[in-house]
Design an enzyme around this catalytic site. Structure first.
Site, PDB file in Angstrom:
ATOM      1  N   GLN A 124      30.742 -18.608   0.995  1.00 60.98           N
ATOM      2  CA  GLN A 124      29.969 -18.248   2.120  1.00 60.98           C
ATOM      3  C   GLN A 124      28.411 -18.644   1.979  1.00 60.98           C
ATOM      4  OE1 GLN A 124      31.086 -13.991   1.113  1.00 60.98           O
ATOM      5  NE2 GLN A 124      28.816 -13.425   1.774  1.00 60.98           N
ATOM      6  N   CYS A 130      31.178 -12.714   4.889  1.00 61.32           N
ATOM      7  CA  CYS A 130      32.468 -12.282   4.121  1.00 61.32           C
ATOM      8  C   CYS A 130      33.638 -12.035   4.966  1.00 61.32           C
ATOM      9  CB  CYS A 130      32.356 -11.084   3.150  1.00 61.32           C
ATOM     10  SG  CYS A 130      31.797  -9.869   3.639  1.00 61.32           S
ATOM     11  N   HIS A 267      32.340  -5.130   1.393  1.00 64.03           N
ATOM     12  CA  HIS A 267      32.724  -6.496   1.287  1.00 64.03           C
ATOM     13  C   HIS A 267      34.097  -6.892   1.692  1.00 64.03           C
ATOM     14  CE1 HIS A 267      32.300 -10.587  -0.254  1.00 64.03           C
ATOM     15  NE2 HIS A 267      33.038 -10.288  -1.279  1.00 64.03           N
ATOM     16  N   ASN A 287      38.298 -14.176  -3.206  1.00 62.81           N
ATOM     17  CA  ASN A 287      36.769 -13.921  -2.673  1.00 62.81           C
ATOM     18  C   ASN A 287      36.206 -15.371  -2.263  1.00 62.81           C
ATOM     19  OD1 ASN A 287      34.441 -12.467  -2.288  1.00 62.81           O
ATOM     20  ND2 ASN A 287      33.948 -12.271  -4.429  1.00 62.81           N
TER      21      ASN A 287
END
Length: 320
Positions: A124, A130, A267, A287
């Site tokens: 990102q 996110c 997140h 992630n």
């Protein structure tokens, strides 16, 4: 294996000066600073290295279940890191949660990466997007399971066009799902490539890569419900508390943070599986900080540990 890696790293560090190591870090991660900023960033980097060494000594002693490592975020304080990267702001109420009834014959382990429904790890950048990456990840998974075609979808389509969200200043997976539903689709990454900034909406109906009709939420705070969803549905979007330095500098092992909140979440990530190893239950979490972070972009987060870091507090998935 980890001890051998640490030994090799120690040999490398002892054969180079601190100045050499600082230059190596900057070159590896393409860092450039003004003379004043260089000194400030180096001080932060050195302080973070000290914390990494202290934590990893506890890992070697068996006190910690995971280890830390230097990564491209090692020149940032935890405060500025969370302000930049973790912009999925949500507080979840977990009052009066019931356990419900669930199937008990779940597979002991699941990893959706093995079935070709998870795209490569993305990055990102220095943008609080996110929420967009978690959204595309779960839609990519459901689209692949429904059609047999794995399509990388456009996060910038969401960042630029989902006006109910705030681009690089944060957003919500649920609102991103709403956008895709009402927009009648989301573009392919190949047609609408990602940039870590918010720009003018450039959605093209001719470039749509996937559509969804609705989405479901999973019972708040219930890890067994999340496990059943991961096993039976596929990759699941979740929100977590990733505000701690241990998460910022995570390197490997099963992550557990005693200071984590299960209700204040900052997140958004993607649960792509679960398993057990070394006596530890864990979630496999994708992630959006690039492959240089964590375990090639992934983290194993502790499972069945009282919903640590809120892993099951805000979980949802789209319906194709």
């Amino acid at each position: 294996m980890f001890v051998l890696a640490i030994f090799a790293l120690t040999l490398t560090l002892t054969s180079a000066t601190p100045e050499d190591n600082w230059h190596i870090f900057k070159a590896k991660h393409n860092k450039t600073y003004s003379p004043f900023e260089d000194g400030n960033r180096r001080n932060i980097w050195q302080a973070n290295l000290k914390k990494i060494e202290e934590h990893n000594e506890l890992y070697r002693m068996g006190i910690k279940s995971f280890y830390l490592q230097e990564n491209k975020y090692a020149d940032m304080t935890n405060e500025e890191f969370t302000k930049t990267m973790n912009r999925h702001r949500i507080t979840v109420k977990l009052d009066n949660v019931t356990t419900g009834s669930f199937k008990r014959d779940l597979a002991s382990s699941v990893d959706w990466r093995q079935y070709g429904v998870v795209t490569d790890v993305k990055d990102q950048g220095y943008c609080g997007s996110c929420w967009a990456f978690s959204t595309t990840g779960s839609i990519e998974g459901q689209h692949a399971l429904a059609t047999g075609e794995l399509v990388s979808l456009s996060e910038s389509n969401l960042v630029d066009c989902s006006t109910e969200n705030n681009g690089c200043d944060g957003g919500f997976v649920s609102k991103a799902f709403d956008y895709v539903i009402h927009n009648n689709g989301i573009d392919r990454e190949a047609s609408y490539s990602y940039t870590p900034t918010q720009g003018a909406c450039a959605f093209s109906s001719a470039a749509v890569g996937a559509k969804i009709s609705s989405y479901n939420t999973i019972e708040k705070g219930n890890e067994l419900a999340l496990q059943q969803a991961v096993a039976g549905v596929g990759p699941i979007s979740v929100a977590i508390d990733a505000s701690h330095q241990s998460f910022q500098l995570y390197g490997g092992g099963v992550f557990y943070e005693s200071r984590c909140s299960s209700v204040v979440l900052d997140h958004a990530v993607l649960v792509v599986g679960y398993g057990r190893g070394g006596g530890e239950d864990y979630w496999i979490v994708k992630n959006s900080w690039g492959e240089s972070w964590g375990m090639s972009g992934y983290i194993k987060m502790t499972r069945n540990a009282n919903n640590n870091c809120g892993i099951a507090s805000n979980a949802l998935y789209p319906i194709v």
